[in-house]
Design a protein around this motif. Sequence first.
Motif, PDB file in Angstrom:
ATOM      1  N   ILE A 103      44.788  35.140  43.229  1.00 25.87           N
ATOM      2  CA  ILE A 103      44.047  36.299  42.731  1.00 25.87           C
ATOM      3  C   ILE A 103      44.715  37.560  43.253  1.00 25.87           C
ATOM      4  O   ILE A 103      45.100  37.626  44.428  1.00 25.87           O
ATOM      5  CB  ILE A 103      42.573  36.244  43.169  1.00 25.87           C
ATOM      6  CG1 ILE A 103      41.832  35.169  42.365  1.00 25.87           C
ATOM      7  CG2 ILE A 103      41.883  37.588  42.995  1.00 25.87           C
ATOM      8  CD1 ILE A 103      40.422  34.902  42.831  1.00 25.87           C
ATOM      9  N   VAL A 104      44.860  38.547  42.377  1.00 25.83           N
ATOM     10  CA  VAL A 104      45.430  39.836  42.747  1.00 25.83           C
ATOM     11  C   VAL A 104      44.452  40.903  42.264  1.00 25.83           C
ATOM     12  O   VAL A 104      44.276  41.103  41.067  1.00 25.83           O
ATOM     13  CB  VAL A 104      46.818  40.047  42.098  1.00 25.83           C
ATOM     14  CG1 VAL A 104      47.387  41.393  42.511  1.00 25.83           C
ATOM     15  CG2 VAL A 104      47.775  38.925  42.485  1.00 25.83           C
ATOM     16  N   THR A 105      43.806  41.589  43.199  1.00 26.90           N
ATOM     17  CA  THR A 105      42.717  42.496  42.847  1.00 26.90           C
ATOM     18  C   THR A 105      42.807  43.807  43.605  1.00 26.90           C
ATOM     19  O   THR A 105      43.396  43.861  44.689  1.00 26.90           O
ATOM     20  CB  THR A 105      41.356  41.813  43.133  1.00 26.90           C
ATOM     21  OG1 THR A 105      40.299  42.756  42.929  1.00 26.90           O
ATOM     22  CG2 THR A 105      41.275  41.309  44.564  1.00 26.90           C
ATOM     23  N   THR A 106      42.192  44.852  43.032  1.00 23.70           N
ATOM     24  CA  THR A 106      42.133  46.148  43.724  1.00 23.70           C
ATOM     25  C   THR A 106      40.842  46.289  44.527  1.00 23.70           C
ATOM     26  O   THR A 106      40.552  47.355  45.067  1.00 23.70           O
ATOM     27  CB  THR A 106      42.227  47.324  42.724  1.00 23.70           C
ATOM     28  OG1 THR A 106      41.208  47.175  41.735  1.00 23.70           O
ATOM     29  CG2 THR A 106      43.575  47.366  42.049  1.00 23.70           C
ATOM     30  N   LYS A 107      40.051  45.215  44.617  1.00 27.86           N
ATOM     31  CA  LYS A 107      38.826  45.239  45.407  1.00 27.86           C
ATOM     32  C   LYS A 107      39.132  44.893  46.872  1.00 27.86           C
ATOM     33  O   LYS A 107      40.137  44.260  47.171  1.00 27.86           O
ATOM     34  CB  LYS A 107      37.823  44.213  44.853  1.00 27.86           C
ATOM     35  CG  LYS A 107      37.217  44.629  43.538  1.00 27.86           C
ATOM     36  CD  LYS A 107      36.229  45.753  43.743  1.00 27.86           C
ATOM     37  CE  LYS A 107      35.503  46.147  42.477  1.00 27.86           C
ATOM     38  NZ  LYS A 107      36.253  46.902  41.527  1.00 27.86           N
ATOM     39  N   ILE A 108      38.212  45.291  47.788  1.00 30.29           N
ATOM     40  CA  ILE A 108      38.366  44.898  49.187  1.00 30.29           C
ATOM     41  C   ILE A 108      37.919  43.446  49.347  1.00 30.29           C
ATOM     42  O   ILE A 108      37.162  42.916  48.530  1.00 30.29           O
ATOM     43  CB  ILE A 108      37.562  45.821  50.126  1.00 30.29           C
ATOM     44  CG1 ILE A 108      36.056  45.776  49.803  1.00 30.29           C
ATOM     45  CG2 ILE A 108      38.094  47.238  50.079  1.00 30.29           C
ATOM     46  CD1 ILE A 108      35.186  46.455  50.843  1.00 30.29           C
ATOM     47  N   ARG A 109      38.382  42.809  50.414  1.00 26.69           N
ATOM     48  CA  ARG A 109      38.164  41.364  50.575  1.00 26.69           C
ATOM     49  C   ARG A 109      36.685  40.977  50.648  1.00 26.69           C
ATOM     50  O   ARG A 109      36.276  39.974  50.088  1.00 26.69           O
ATOM     51  CB  ARG A 109      38.907  40.859  51.821  1.00 26.69           C
ATOM     52  CG  ARG A 109      38.891  39.342  51.963  1.00 26.69           C
ATOM     53  CD  ARG A 109      39.898  38.856  52.973  1.00 26.69           C
ATOM     54  NE  ARG A 109      41.269  39.118  52.566  1.00 26.69           N
ATOM     55  CZ  ARG A 109      41.966  38.315  51.754  1.00 26.69           C
ATOM     56  NH1 ARG A 109      41.422  37.226  51.262  1.00 26.69           N
ATOM     57  NH2 ARG A 109      43.217  38.604  51.443  1.00 26.69           N
ATOM     58  N   LYS A 138      47.869  47.742  42.253  1.00 25.04           N
ATOM     59  CA  LYS A 138      48.347  47.656  40.876  1.00 25.04           C
ATOM     60  C   LYS A 138      48.152  49.017  40.201  1.00 25.04           C
ATOM     61  O   LYS A 138      47.183  49.695  40.503  1.00 25.04           O
ATOM     62  CB  LYS A 138      47.528  46.602  40.108  1.00 25.04           C
ATOM     63  CG  LYS A 138      47.683  45.183  40.608  1.00 25.04           C
ATOM     64  CD  LYS A 138      46.790  44.195  39.853  1.00 25.04           C
ATOM     65  CE  LYS A 138      45.306  44.428  40.089  1.00 25.04           C
ATOM     66  NZ  LYS A 138      44.437  43.404  39.448  1.00 25.04           N
ATOM     67  N   PRO A 139      49.061  49.461  39.353  1.00 20.99           N
ATOM     68  CA  PRO A 139      50.132  48.718  38.682  1.00 20.99           C
ATOM     69  C   PRO A 139      51.438  48.571  39.465  1.00 20.99           C
ATOM     70  O   PRO A 139      52.415  48.081  38.926  1.00 20.99           O
ATOM     71  CB  PRO A 139      50.361  49.530  37.409  1.00 20.99           C
ATOM     72  CG  PRO A 139      50.053  50.938  37.818  1.00 20.99           C
ATOM     73  CD  PRO A 139      48.895  50.816  38.779  1.00 20.99           C
ATOM     74  N   HIS A 140      51.481  49.025  40.708  1.00 21.05           N
ATOM     75  CA  HIS A 140      52.653  48.783  41.547  1.00 21.05           C
ATOM     76  C   HIS A 140      52.843  47.265  41.668  1.00 21.05           C
ATOM     77  O   HIS A 140      51.861  46.520  41.747  1.00 21.05           O
ATOM     78  CB  HIS A 140      52.423  49.403  42.927  1.00 21.05           C
ATOM     79  CG  HIS A 140      53.661  49.518  43.756  1.00 21.05           C
ATOM     80  ND1 HIS A 140      54.207  48.439  44.426  1.00 21.05           N
ATOM     81  CD2 HIS A 140      54.458  50.592  44.020  1.00 21.05           C
ATOM     82  CE1 HIS A 140      55.295  48.850  45.077  1.00 21.05           C
ATOM     83  NE2 HIS A 140      55.475  50.144  44.848  1.00 21.05           N
ATOM     84  N   PRO A 141      54.085  46.786  41.684  1.00 20.46           N
ATOM     85  CA  PRO A 141      54.314  45.338  41.742  1.00 20.46           C
ATOM     86  C   PRO A 141      53.993  44.685  43.079  1.00 20.46           C
ATOM     87  O   PRO A 141      53.931  43.449  43.173  1.00 20.46           O
ATOM     88  CB  PRO A 141      55.809  45.201  41.420  1.00 20.46           C
ATOM     89  CG  PRO A 141      56.415  46.513  41.829  1.00 20.46           C
ATOM     90  CD  PRO A 141      55.351  47.541  41.525  1.00 20.46           C
ATOM     91  N   GLU A 142      53.792  45.493  44.141  1.00 21.41           N
ATOM     92  CA  GLU A 142      53.627  44.924  45.482  1.00 21.41           C
ATOM     93  C   GLU A 142      52.575  43.812  45.567  1.00 21.41           C
ATOM     94  O   GLU A 142      52.862  42.739  46.121  1.00 21.41           O
ATOM     95  CB  GLU A 142      53.284  46.023  46.500  1.00 21.41           C
ATOM     96  CG  GLU A 142      53.162  45.469  47.925  1.00 21.41           C
ATOM     97  CD  GLU A 142      52.538  46.444  48.913  1.00 21.41           C
ATOM     98  OE1 GLU A 142      52.207  46.014  50.033  1.00 21.41           O
ATOM     99  OE2 GLU A 142      52.377  47.636  48.579  1.00 21.41           O
TER     100      GLU A 142
END
Length: 213
Positions: A103-109, A138-142
């Motif tokens: 999972i890749v999300t912009t939410k905190i854990r 995101k949208p940065h690839p990191e």
Amino acid sequence: MKINTLLFDLDGTLINTNELIIESFLHTLHWYYPDQYKREDVLPFIGPTLYDTFNSINAEKVEEMVKVYRKFNHEQHDVLVKEYETVFETVKTLKEKGFKLGIVTTKIRATVNMGLTLTKLDQFFDVVVTLDDVENAKPHPEPVLKALEQLGSKPEEAIMVGDNHHDVEAGKNAGTKTAGVAWSIKGRDYISSHNPDYLLETMSDLLPIVGVE
């Protein structure tokens, strides 16, 4: 190269948090700006980080607004979060077939864990990359590259699946294939306009794409 890795956005892709997010934004904005924001006004806020969104509204009160948002969001989480059709069965099948899942999300854990536990999806994912784990969202690839590194996968072996242009762009920037979901709250035309490699009508559409009968 054969696909062996699937990376998923969480909100709006695996779990239906749309009502929770909309209500959380409206609650917060009405607190500071009574009757100035309507439902349609907050739809563009879905996708970017909370800090980016609130910074664009009031740079001096970002931290305070994030706290108000998260308090309401966590209190209402289990009432408003729902599961999307075929998600659980599809993810379970992919796991059983030996695919690497992340999972890749912009939410905190903390928020991510609430959603995964509620929907019982937590048992399937080897890696979860949250906003807490990266310098660049995101949208940065990191975040995508970090998940791939932890899974021991190459970009060309992976698909990034999401409901927002941030997800599609992050996948493209990292060198993965991309899949947009037609159930995006911003609409099927919105996600398809960002040219993902695949457009999913339901999550089970992923199975034939990766060669699962």
